[in-house]
Design an enzyme around this catalytic site. Structure first.
Site, PDB file in Angstrom:
ATOM      1  N   ARG A 253     101.482 -34.272  92.513  1.00 18.64           N
ATOM      2  CA  ARG A 253      99.990 -33.828  92.353  1.00 18.64           C
ATOM      3  C   ARG A 253      99.511 -34.732  91.499  1.00 18.64           C
ATOM      4  O   ARG A 253     100.234 -35.039  90.314  1.00 18.64           O
ATOM      5  CB  ARG A 253      99.842 -32.425  92.174  1.00 18.64           C
ATOM      6  CG  ARG A 253      99.330 -31.680  93.142  1.00 18.64           C
ATOM      7  CD  ARG A 253      99.490 -30.095  92.932  1.00 18.64           C
ATOM      8  NE  ARG A 253      98.599 -29.651  91.651  1.00 18.64           N
ATOM      9  CZ  ARG A 253      98.533 -28.553  91.216  1.00 18.64           C
ATOM     10  NH1 ARG A 253      98.878 -27.446  91.945  1.00 18.64           N
ATOM     11  NH2 ARG A 253      97.510 -28.247  90.286  1.00 18.64           N
TER      12      ARG A 253
ATOM     13  N   ARG B  86      90.904 -17.094  86.244  1.00 20.94           N
ATOM     14  CA  ARG B  86      91.110 -17.912  84.981  1.00 20.94           C
ATOM     15  C   ARG B  86      90.578 -17.661  83.496  1.00 20.94           C
ATOM     16  O   ARG B  86      90.981 -18.476  82.773  1.00 20.94           O
ATOM     17  CB  ARG B  86      91.163 -19.282  85.231  1.00 20.94           C
ATOM     18  CG  ARG B  86      92.564 -19.782  85.959  1.00 20.94           C
ATOM     19  CD  ARG B  86      92.167 -21.393  86.509  1.00 20.94           C
ATOM     20  NE  ARG B  86      93.307 -22.047  86.647  1.00 20.94           N
ATOM     21  CZ  ARG B  86      93.985 -22.661  87.456  1.00 20.94           C
ATOM     22  NH1 ARG B  86      93.611 -21.613  88.828  1.00 20.94           N
ATOM     23  NH2 ARG B  86      95.226 -23.389  87.269  1.00 20.94           N
TER      24      ARG B  86
ATOM     25  N   ARG C 192     107.872 -31.829  89.848  1.00 17.06           N
ATOM     26  CA  ARG C 192     107.461 -31.266  91.132  1.00 17.06           C
ATOM     27  C   ARG C 192     107.124 -32.025  92.143  1.00 17.06           C
ATOM     28  O   ARG C 192     106.276 -33.197  91.913  1.00 17.06           O
ATOM     29  CB  ARG C 192     106.250 -30.271  90.673  1.00 17.06           C
ATOM     30  CG  ARG C 192     105.811 -29.445  92.099  1.00 17.06           C
ATOM     31  CD  ARG C 192     105.111 -28.340  91.435  1.00 17.06           C
ATOM     32  NE  ARG C 192     103.639 -28.427  90.923  1.00 17.06           N
ATOM     33  CZ  ARG C 192     102.711 -27.538  90.753  1.00 17.06           C
ATOM     34  NH1 ARG C 192     103.049 -26.220  90.873  1.00 17.06           N
ATOM     35  NH2 ARG C 192     101.750 -27.680  89.983  1.00 17.06           N
TER      36      ARG C 192
ATOM     37  N   ARG D 112      96.104 -28.273  80.651  1.00 14.55           N
ATOM     38  CA  ARG D 112      96.138 -27.393  81.379  1.00 14.55           C
ATOM     39  C   ARG D 112      96.615 -26.214  80.658  1.00 14.55           C
ATOM     40  O   ARG D 112      96.221 -24.966  80.913  1.00 14.55           O
ATOM     41  CB  ARG D 112      97.001 -27.493  82.695  1.00 14.55           C
ATOM     42  CG  ARG D 112      96.072 -28.409  83.897  1.00 14.55           C
ATOM     43  CD  ARG D 112      96.914 -29.063  84.824  1.00 14.55           C
ATOM     44  NE  ARG D 112      97.276 -28.235  85.817  1.00 14.55           N
ATOM     45  CZ  ARG D 112      98.414 -28.609  86.417  1.00 14.55           C
ATOM     46  NH1 ARG D 112      99.004 -29.667  86.405  1.00 14.55           N
ATOM     47  NH2 ARG D 112      99.105 -27.908  87.523  1.00 14.55           N
TER      48      ARG D 112
ATOM     49  N   LYS E  23     104.291 -19.745  90.670  1.00  9.82           N
ATOM     50  CA  LYS E  23     103.195 -18.852  91.461  1.00  9.82           C
ATOM     51  C   LYS E  23     103.234 -19.097  92.764  1.00  9.82           C
ATOM     52  O   LYS E  23     103.396 -18.290  93.756  1.00  9.82           O
ATOM     53  CB  LYS E  23     101.734 -19.003  90.857  1.00  9.82           C
ATOM     54  CG  LYS E  23     101.608 -18.355  89.375  1.00  9.82           C
ATOM     55  CD  LYS E  23     100.111 -18.690  88.915  1.00  9.82           C
ATOM     56  CE  LYS E  23      99.495 -19.882  88.920  1.00  9.82           C
ATOM     57  NZ  LYS E  23      99.733 -20.786  88.217  1.00  9.82           N
TER      58      LYS E  23
HETATM   59  P1  AMP Z   1      96.206 -24.928  90.356  1.00  7.08           P
HETATM   60  O1  AMP Z   1      96.569 -25.434  91.525  1.00  7.08           O
HETATM   61  O2  AMP Z   1      95.855 -23.325  90.288  1.00  7.08           O
HETATM   62  O3  AMP Z   1      96.827 -25.343  89.363  1.00  7.08           O
HETATM   63  O4  AMP Z   1      94.588 -25.546  90.090  1.00  7.08           O
HETATM   64  C1  AMP Z   1      94.545 -26.923  89.861  1.00  7.08           C
HETATM   65  C2  AMP Z   1      93.046 -27.234  89.197  1.00  7.08           C
HETATM   66  O5  AMP Z   1      92.091 -26.737  90.109  1.00  7.08           O
HETATM   67  C3  AMP Z   1      93.172 -26.511  87.734  1.00  7.08           C
HETATM   68  O6  AMP Z   1      93.555 -27.390  86.806  1.00  7.08           O
HETATM   69  C4  AMP Z   1      91.436 -26.436  87.814  1.00  7.08           C
HETATM   70  O7  AMP Z   1      91.063 -27.882  87.490  1.00  7.08           O
HETATM   71  C5  AMP Z   1      90.885 -26.211  89.102  1.00  7.08           C
HETATM   72  N1  AMP Z   1      90.913 -24.795  89.503  1.00  7.08           N
HETATM   73  C6  AMP Z   1      91.987 -23.973  90.278  1.00  7.08           C
HETATM   74  N2  AMP Z   1      91.442 -22.701  90.167  1.00  7.08           N
HETATM   75  C7  AMP Z   1      90.218 -22.617  89.258  1.00  7.08           C
HETATM   76  C8  AMP Z   1      89.702 -21.482  88.822  1.00  7.08           C
HETATM   77  N3  AMP Z   1      89.744 -20.026  89.173  1.00  7.08           N
HETATM   78  N4  AMP Z   1      88.529 -21.826  87.692  1.00  7.08           N
HETATM   79  C9  AMP Z   1      88.325 -23.103  87.679  1.00  7.08           C
HETATM   80  N5  AMP Z   1      89.075 -23.974  87.972  1.00  7.08           N
HETATM   81  C10 AMP Z   1      89.854 -23.825  88.939  1.00  7.08           C
END
Ligand code: AMP
Length: 227
Positions: A163, A89, A128, A174, A13
Site C-alpha cells: 500500500r 477514528r 505488508r 498515522r 484489524k
Molecule cells: P486504513 O485502511 O483504515 O488504515 O485507512 C487508510 C487511510 O484512509 C487513513 O490513514 C486515512 O487517511 C483514511 N481513513 C480511513 N478511515 C478514516 C476515517 N474513519 N476518518 C478519516 N480518515 C480515514
C-alpha cells in the site's frame, strides 16, 4: 450485532475482521477500503481524499461520515449486522456513528481493541503485501508470513503490492494521529462498558479466540448471533 474493531495501523484489524464477520454474520465495513476504492475510481471523494491518505492524515469527518451513513442505512435496512473497521477514528466520529445507528434503529454492541507494541507495528506495516485482485483477502508479510512465491498471492495467483501509505514515514504520521485522536475516543466506549481489550502480539488464532470470546460475553443479545 454491530461491532467496531479498533487498533493502530498494523495491529491486525483486517486479518481478524474476516473471522469475526464469519462468526457473527456481520458485513465488513472498512472506511480505508472504501476510500481506496474511491481513489482508484477517481470519484470526487477519491480526489479529495488521495493526498491526505498518502500523508497518513485523516480525511475530513463530513466526507467519511457521508459514506458511512449511507452504508449503515442500507445494511441495517436489510437486517444485516456490521463490523466497522477504521471507523470511528475520533470522538466526533464515534458520536456520529451512534447517531446513524440510532437513526437506523440499531446500536453498537461491542468495541474490540487490538493492543500492540509500536515497535512490532513498524515491521508489520512496512512488510505488508496485499493482493491486487478486487475482493481477494490475500494478505502477507515479508517478515512474518511470506507468500509461497515472492510477489504472488497464495489464494488467487494475482500480483501482490505494498500500500502507498505502508512506509515508515507515513506510518509515523498515522501512529501520531492514532495516539492523539483515535485512542482518546475509547474513553467514550469505556463509559458505555462496550470495550474488549485483546493483546494483538500473539498468534493469529489466539487473538481470534480472545476476540470471539470477548464479543460473545459482551453482546449477550439472546438473538442467536452470539450463541
Ligand atoms: P486504513 O485502511 O483504515 O488504515 O485507512 C487508510 C487511510 O484512509 C487513513 O490513514 C486515512 O487517511 C483514511 N481513513 C480511513 N478511515 C478514516 C476515517 N474513519 N476518518 C478519516 N480518515 C480515514
Amino acid at each position: 450485532m454491530n461491532c467496531v474493531i479498533f487498533g493502530a495501523p498494523g495491529s491486525g484489524k483486517g486479518t481478524q475482521a474476516a473471522a469475526l464477520c464469519e462468526a457473527f454474520q456481520m458485513v465488513h465495513v472498512s472506511t480505508g477500503d472504501m476510500l481506496r476504492e474511491a481513489v482508484r475510481n477517481g470519484t470526487e471523494l477519491g480526489k479529495k481524499a488521495q493526498a491526505l491518505m498518502a500523508d497518513g492524515k485523516l480525511v475530513p469527518d463530513e466526507l467519511v461520515g457521508g459514506i458511512v451513513r449511507e452504508k449503515i442505512l442500507n445494511l441495517v435496512g436489510q437486517g444485516k449486522g456490521i463490523l466497522f473497521d477504521g471507523y470511528p477514528r475520533n470522538l466526533d466520529q464515534a458520536k456520529f456513528l451512534d447517531a446513524c445507528l440510532t437513526e437506523a434503529g440499531s446500536q453498537i454492541d461491542a468495541v474490540a481493541v487490538l493492543d500492540l507494541d509500536p515497535a512490532v507495528l513498524v515491521k508489520r506495516i512496512c512488510g505488508r503485501r496485499l493482493c491486487t485482485k478486487p475482493g481477494c483477502t490475500g494478505a502477507f508479510n515479508i517478515h512474518f508470513m511470506p507468500s509461497k512465491q515472492e510477489g504472488v498471492c497464495d489464494l488467487c495467483g494475482s500480483p501482490l503490492q505494498q500500500r502507498k501509505d505502508d512506509n515508515e514515514e507515513t506510518l509515523k504520521e498515522r501512529l501520531a494521529v492514532y495516539n492523539s485522536q483515535s485512542l482518546p475516543s475509547l474513553e467514550y466506549y469505556d463509559q458505555k462498558d462496550l470495550l474488549i481489550r485483546v493483546n494483538a502480539d500473539d498468534k493469529v488464532e489466539s487473538v481470534r479466540a480472545a476476540l470471539l470470546g470477548g464479543i460473545r460475553a459482551k453482546c449477550g443479545c439472546n438473538k442467536g448471533c452470539c450463541a
